[in-house]
Design a protein around this motif. Structure first.
Motif, PDB file in Angstrom:
ATOM      1  N   PRO A 299     -25.410   5.403 -25.965  1.00  0.00           N
ATOM      2  CA  PRO A 299     -26.012   5.706 -27.272  1.00  0.00           C
ATOM      3  C   PRO A 299     -26.924   4.587 -27.777  1.00  0.00           C
ATOM      4  CG  PRO A 299     -23.632   5.309 -27.460  1.00  0.00           C
ATOM      5  CD  PRO A 299     -23.944   5.401 -26.008  1.00  0.00           C
ATOM      6  N   TRP A 300     -26.811   3.409 -27.238  1.00  0.00           N
ATOM      7  CA  TRP A 300     -27.571   2.227 -27.660  1.00  0.00           C
ATOM      8  C   TRP A 300     -28.811   1.986 -26.788  1.00  0.00           C
ATOM      9  CZ3 TRP A 300     -26.940   0.465 -22.885  1.00  0.00           C
ATOM     10  CH2 TRP A 300     -25.732   0.739 -22.240  1.00  0.00           C
ATOM     11  N   LEU A 301     -29.104   2.920 -25.865  1.00  0.00           N
ATOM     12  CA  LEU A 301     -30.129   2.655 -24.843  1.00  0.00           C
ATOM     13  C   LEU A 301     -31.476   2.219 -25.431  1.00  0.00           C
ATOM     14  CD1 LEU A 301     -30.777   2.640 -21.815  1.00  0.00           C
ATOM     15  CD2 LEU A 301     -31.401   5.041 -21.995  1.00  0.00           C
ATOM     16  N   ASP A 302     -31.897   2.882 -26.513  1.00  0.00           N
ATOM     17  CA  ASP A 302     -33.206   2.547 -27.078  1.00  0.00           C
ATOM     18  C   ASP A 302     -33.238   1.163 -27.732  1.00  0.00           C
ATOM     19  OD1 ASP A 302     -34.167   4.911 -26.252  1.00  0.00           O
ATOM     20  OD2 ASP A 302     -33.933   5.942 -28.178  1.00  0.00           O
ATOM     21  N   GLN A 303     -32.061   0.652 -28.054  1.00  0.00           N
ATOM     22  CA  GLN A 303     -32.048  -0.653 -28.742  1.00  0.00           C
ATOM     23  C   GLN A 303     -31.996  -1.850 -27.790  1.00  0.00           C
ATOM     24  OE1 GLN A 303     -28.722   0.862 -30.972  1.00  0.00           O
ATOM     25  NE2 GLN A 303     -30.335   2.408 -31.093  1.00  0.00           N
ATOM     26  N   VAL A 304     -31.735  -1.610 -26.510  1.00  0.00           N
ATOM     27  CA  VAL A 304     -31.637  -2.753 -25.590  1.00  0.00           C
ATOM     28  C   VAL A 304     -32.873  -2.804 -24.696  1.00  0.00           C
ATOM     29  CG1 VAL A 304     -29.105  -2.643 -25.593  1.00  0.00           C
ATOM     30  CG2 VAL A 304     -30.389  -1.519 -23.748  1.00  0.00           C
ATOM     31  N   ALA A 305     -33.148  -4.008 -24.193  1.00  0.00           N
ATOM     32  CA  ALA A 305     -34.350  -4.166 -23.361  1.00  0.00           C
ATOM     33  C   ALA A 305     -34.084  -3.826 -21.899  1.00  0.00           C
ATOM     34  CB  ALA A 305     -34.854  -5.599 -23.470  1.00  0.00           C
ATOM     35  N   GLY A 306     -32.829  -4.020 -21.476  1.00  0.00           N
ATOM     36  CA  GLY A 306     -32.551  -3.791 -20.058  1.00  0.00           C
ATOM     37  C   GLY A 306     -31.137  -3.303 -19.816  1.00  0.00           C
ATOM     38  N   VAL A 307     -30.976  -2.591 -18.695  1.00  0.00           N
ATOM     39  CA  VAL A 307     -29.634  -2.152 -18.275  1.00  0.00           C
ATOM     40  C   VAL A 307     -29.532  -2.315 -16.758  1.00  0.00           C
ATOM     41  CG1 VAL A 307     -27.923  -0.300 -18.255  1.00  0.00           C
ATOM     42  CG2 VAL A 307     -29.617  -0.380 -20.095  1.00  0.00           C
ATOM     43  N   VAL A 308     -28.413  -2.903 -16.337  1.00  0.00           N
ATOM     44  CA  VAL A 308     -28.159  -3.120 -14.909  1.00  0.00           C
ATOM     45  C   VAL A 308     -26.807  -2.491 -14.592  1.00  0.00           C
ATOM     46  CG1 VAL A 308     -27.691  -4.897 -13.172  1.00  0.00           C
ATOM     47  CG2 VAL A 308     -29.438  -5.295 -14.909  1.00  0.00           C
ATOM     48  N   GLU A 309     -26.732  -1.657 -13.562  1.00  0.00           N
ATOM     49  CA  GLU A 309     -25.435  -1.098 -13.140  1.00  0.00           C
ATOM     50  C   GLU A 309     -24.942  -1.881 -11.927  1.00  0.00           C
ATOM     51  OE1 GLU A 309     -22.303   0.083 -12.890  1.00  0.00           O
ATOM     52  OE2 GLU A 309     -22.965   1.836 -14.038  1.00  0.00           O
ATOM     53  N   ALA A 310     -23.848  -2.622 -12.124  1.00  0.00           N
ATOM     54  CA  ALA A 310     -23.312  -3.455 -11.023  1.00  0.00           C
ATOM     55  C   ALA A 310     -22.060  -2.854 -10.408  1.00  0.00           C
ATOM     56  CB  ALA A 310     -23.021  -4.859 -11.526  1.00  0.00           C
ATOM     57  N   TRP A 311     -21.559  -1.725 -10.918  1.00  0.00           N
ATOM     58  CA  TRP A 311     -20.360  -1.056 -10.397  1.00  0.00           C
ATOM     59  C   TRP A 311     -19.181  -2.035 -10.369  1.00  0.00           C
ATOM     60  CZ3 TRP A 311     -22.363   3.666 -10.437  1.00  0.00           C
ATOM     61  CH2 TRP A 311     -23.684   3.874 -10.036  1.00  0.00           C
ATOM     62  N   PHE A 312     -18.247  -1.826  -9.405  1.00  0.00           N
ATOM     63  CA  PHE A 312     -17.202  -2.821  -9.145  1.00  0.00           C
ATOM     64  C   PHE A 312     -17.688  -3.584  -7.908  1.00  0.00           C
ATOM     65  CE2 PHE A 312     -14.223   0.756 -10.700  1.00  0.00           C
ATOM     66  CZ  PHE A 312     -14.508   0.453 -12.031  1.00  0.00           C
ATOM     67  N   PRO A 313     -18.170  -4.825  -8.088  1.00  0.00           N
ATOM     68  CA  PRO A 313     -18.995  -5.413  -7.023  1.00  0.00           C
ATOM     69  C   PRO A 313     -18.279  -6.248  -5.967  1.00  0.00           C
ATOM     70  CG  PRO A 313     -19.237  -6.672  -9.042  1.00  0.00           C
ATOM     71  CD  PRO A 313     -18.228  -5.594  -9.332  1.00  0.00           C
ATOM     72  N   GLY A 314     -16.936  -6.310  -6.001  1.00  0.00           N
ATOM     73  CA  GLY A 314     -16.228  -6.927  -4.866  1.00  0.00           C
ATOM     74  C   GLY A 314     -16.170  -8.446  -4.921  1.00  0.00           C
TER      75      GLY A 314
END
Ligand code: BGC
Length: 733
Positions: A514-529
């Motif tokens: 819901p906050w997508l428009d307010q942030v400059a970036g998004v990174v999906e790192a999953w469960f990275p081990g």
């Protein structure tokens, strides 16, 4: 991986035999002949020993059966006089797991399966498989319960993190390569959970309804492709029912499709507690009961013996069950390469590198509007604020039977449920520390529990990194796609205090934003081990390109899903219910979104890079009963990067379950200014429709559009090819 075992002459002969695709009618291979020869020397009790499995850990205060490895998933006796090894079974897909108990074994952990799928790099899946297969053999296990390929049909499924996403070609290829990697270590791998076990809610009781055509073109196609790549020794049937029958006594799934059409020679083991009978299960295709006493009865012990002796189950069928187990042990080399519990021989440093490389390529840059990433490239960096997600201590992992306990202990003790599928495990590789080692900027940390304090820390920084986590696990679906624990409010408060906010997600699957428009970036790192903190820091700092692409759609909201409400929620335990997969049929994930004309939050295949790629010379021609596609890709930016050209196919004039399907892809590493050409052979099943009445795949004569794209919603160029009609068998391609 690094051990010095020499393949025997017999194993070499087998490798050659497998260069030829097996088929239902093929002449017996060397492993089959050997298995048959062994079975001919066995007593009925010895055969039973091969097909009746015990749980490998303490159960309701009773100690495990003698011979089992501590805190393990399963154990079956060997037959010493014939040189048949015991079967020591361990979970699972990200490494050597431990059942709960006082002293879990600590091992290397790969990123979650969904992260590996997000690399779109089959070579990494293979290497990861070989790595965990090696740790399994050096931990004394010769059967890994790894190879989860259930489609992400239900984005709330708590186990999506273990699987390969929503597309049958991508999931089947990536998981199949992992299986092949595991078995390259002479350890049997187990494709699971067969089939349609696509949600955890009510998994023991629910009945999936799905028509044959839709099933063959979706979940079953993923299994079929994984089987072709990996040729797993074993397949685990699932808890649920499919069209009325339990998966572990389902003649259609086991005898007709798996062993019949696909001509597979291995053995079907039940999931732990998924066997429900003796004769029906044996006759309908189950070869091994697992994990007793998880089931109500020891169906495949005395009762099976009796059923064979009094003729309810033919001796020939028991022989077949035993032969299949021995084929798996023989064809993988497990019979000839004994395993030992000698973890001091594991090369943990090398394995951490394998895991980290996998994590790095699986991280998906979803949004980078102001070019804040890589850090420092656009904004002078003096102060970085890091908020939440225990980023100062480690990275999250997924829970349940697949849980691998980290070397160095838990980064955050006492998190999550005390009992299984808990605890919530953070691996001790801190993204904050890894970033600190790569920047001169001053880093401040706030744990994100108090919004005002987090906003204060954020306000004073040049860039803010909010780490948001969603722990998912076996045994439980997420109630909805929102980030838990009020993290949406945290992100909104931080972004309000500082618009230079980048959200780093560690989740088991898609979440709403819901906050997508307010942030400059998004990174999906999953469960990275194991190397997750370093992997995140390397991507954020631009030491490596962001080259992951989404293996599943991120919806805007649950209302866009085929089942806006998850089936089975709120029902009394043991209330049977149906889950109607015919709603979407084969139109899983992006196919559903496109068929319905819905715009997702982020589309399947989406992922940004730090450089720019140009695409040219798209050509497509009929070849080998399918389509061969070629094109070139150039790196037009100033940084080295990895492109993932995706090839989608559509039937001109329509008639499929969805406008288009993924037919193939490539992943190319390119230096600035470099151009490379690529050839992609389309999997013919993605051009076909399965016809249950003729029991075959049919490619209709006509025009097909081939689209080169950077995501399901981002076409680059298209060409049209005319194909003649073609029909091929259910198990062929
Ligand atoms: C899971 C399987 C696992 C088995 C043994 C079951 O609960 O569904 O994936 O392999 O337990 O631990």
């Amino acid at each position: 991986m690094n051990h010095k075992l020499q393949p025997t002459r017999w194993a070499l002969a087998l490798t050659a035999a497998f260069a030829v695709q097996f088929s239902a009618q093929a002449a017996p291979d060397a492993a089959e002949q050997r298995a048959a020869q062994l079975v001919s020397q066995m007593t009925i009790d010895e055969k039973i020993d091969l097909v009746f499995g015990h749980f490998g850990s303490e159960w309701q205060k009773k100690p495990p059966v003698e011979g089992a490895r501590p805190q393990s998933a399963g154990y079956l006796k060997g037959i010493q006089r014939l040189g048949v090894t015991p079967q020591w079974q361990t979970d699972a897909g990200i490494g050597v797991a431990s059942q709960p108990g006082a002293r879990p074994r600590e091992r290397s952990s790969l990123p979650s399966g969904i992260a590996t799928a997000a690399t779109w790099n089959p070579a990494l899946a293979f290497q990861g498989g070989a790595m965990i297969g090696n740790e399994a053999r050096l931990s004394g296990f010769n059967v890994m319960l790894a190879g989860g390929v259930n489609l992400a049909r239900e984005p709330r499924n708590g186990r999506n993190f273990e699987y390969g996403g929503e597309d049958p070609l991508l999931a089947g290829t990536m998981v199949g390569e992992q299986i092949r990697g595991i078995q390259s270590e002479h350890v049997v791998s187990t494709m699971k959970h067969y089939g349609f076990n696509d949600q955890e809610t009510g998994r023991n009781i629910l009945n999936v309804k799905i028509g044959e055509q839709a099933g063959r073109m979706s979940d079953l196609l993923a299994f079929q492709i994984a089987l072709e790549h990996g040729q797993p020794g074993s397949v685990m049937c699932s808890y649920n029912r499919v069209n009325g029958d339990f998966a572990c006594e389902n003649d259609w799934l086991l005898n007709k499709v798996l062993k019949g059409d696909w001509g597979w020679k291995g053995y079907v083991m039940s999931d732990w507690g998924a066997t429900h009978s003796t004769s029906p299960a044996a006759i309908n295709g189950l070869d091994q009961q697992s994990g007793y006493p998880f089931d109500k009865s020891n169906y495949f012990e005395g009762a099976l013996r009796e059923a064979v002796l009094d003729g309810h189950v033919p001796m020939a069928r028991l022989d077949d069950m035993a032969r299949r187990v021995l084929w798996a042990l023989g064809s993988t080399g497990a019979l000839d390469h004994p395993v030992n519990d000698e973890p001091n021989k594991i090369d943990y440093a090398a394995h951490a590198r394998v895991s980290q490389a996998d994590a790095e390529e699986g991280i998906v840059l979803l949004k980078n509007d102001k070019g804040l990433l890589p850090l420092g490239s656009n904004v002078a960096l003096k102060r970085i604020a890091i908020i939440g997600g225990h980023a100062d201590k480690g990275v999250l992992s997924g829970g349940g039977s697949a849980q691998v306990y980290p070397i160095g202990g838990m980064a955050v003790p006492n998190e999550g449920p005390k009992a299984w599928p808990g605890p919530t495990v953070f691996l001790p590789n801190s993204p904050m520390k890894a970033l600190a080692a790569r920047t001169r900027a001053k880093i401040s940390y706030d744990e994100g529990k108090d919004l005002a304090s987090a906003a204060r820390v954020a306000a004073g920084a040049d860039v803010v990194l909010v780490f948001a986590t969603q722990w998912t696990s076996e045994g439980k679906d997420v109630p909805d796609l929102s980030l838990p624990n009020k993290q949406d409010a945290l992100i909104a408060a931080v972004a309000k205090a500082n618009p230079n906010t980048v959200v780093v997600l560690e989740t088991g699957g898609p979440v709403t934003m819901p906050w997508l428009d307010q942030v400059a970036g998004v990174v999906e790192a999953w469960f990275p081990g194991t190397g997750g903190g370093d992997a995140i820091a390397r991507v954020l700092s631009g030491e490596v390109d962001a080259s992951g692409r989404l293996p599943l759609t991120f919806p805007v909201s649950e209302s866009q899903l085929p089942r806006p409400k998850l089936d089975g929620v709120g029902l009394k335990p043991d209330t049977r219910f149906d889950v109607d997969y015919d709603i979407e049929g084969a139109a899983v994930g992006y196919k559903w979104f496109e068929a319905k004309g819905q715009k997702p939050l982020f589309a399947f295949g989406h992922g940004l890079s730090y450089t720019r790629f140009g695409y040219a010379n798209l050509k497509a021609e009929p070849a080998d009963g399918s389509i061969r596609v070629s094109f070139s890709v150039s790196n037009q930016g100033a940084r080295a990067g990895k492109a993932v050209p995706e090839v989608f196919v559509s039937k001109v004039g329509g008639g499929w379950e969805a406008p288009k399907r993924l037919g193939g892809w490539d992943k190319l590493a390119l230096n600035p200014g470099e151009t490379r050409s690529s050839t992609v052979n389309i999997d013919p099943r993605t051009l076909a429709v399965f016809d249950p009445s003729s029991h075959s795949w049919k490619i209709a004569a006509g025009d097909y559009q081939v689209t080169l794209a950077t995501a399901a919603d981002a076409p680059v160029a298209s060409v049209t090819v005319r194909l003649p009609a073609r029909e091929f068998a259910a198990g062929a391609r």
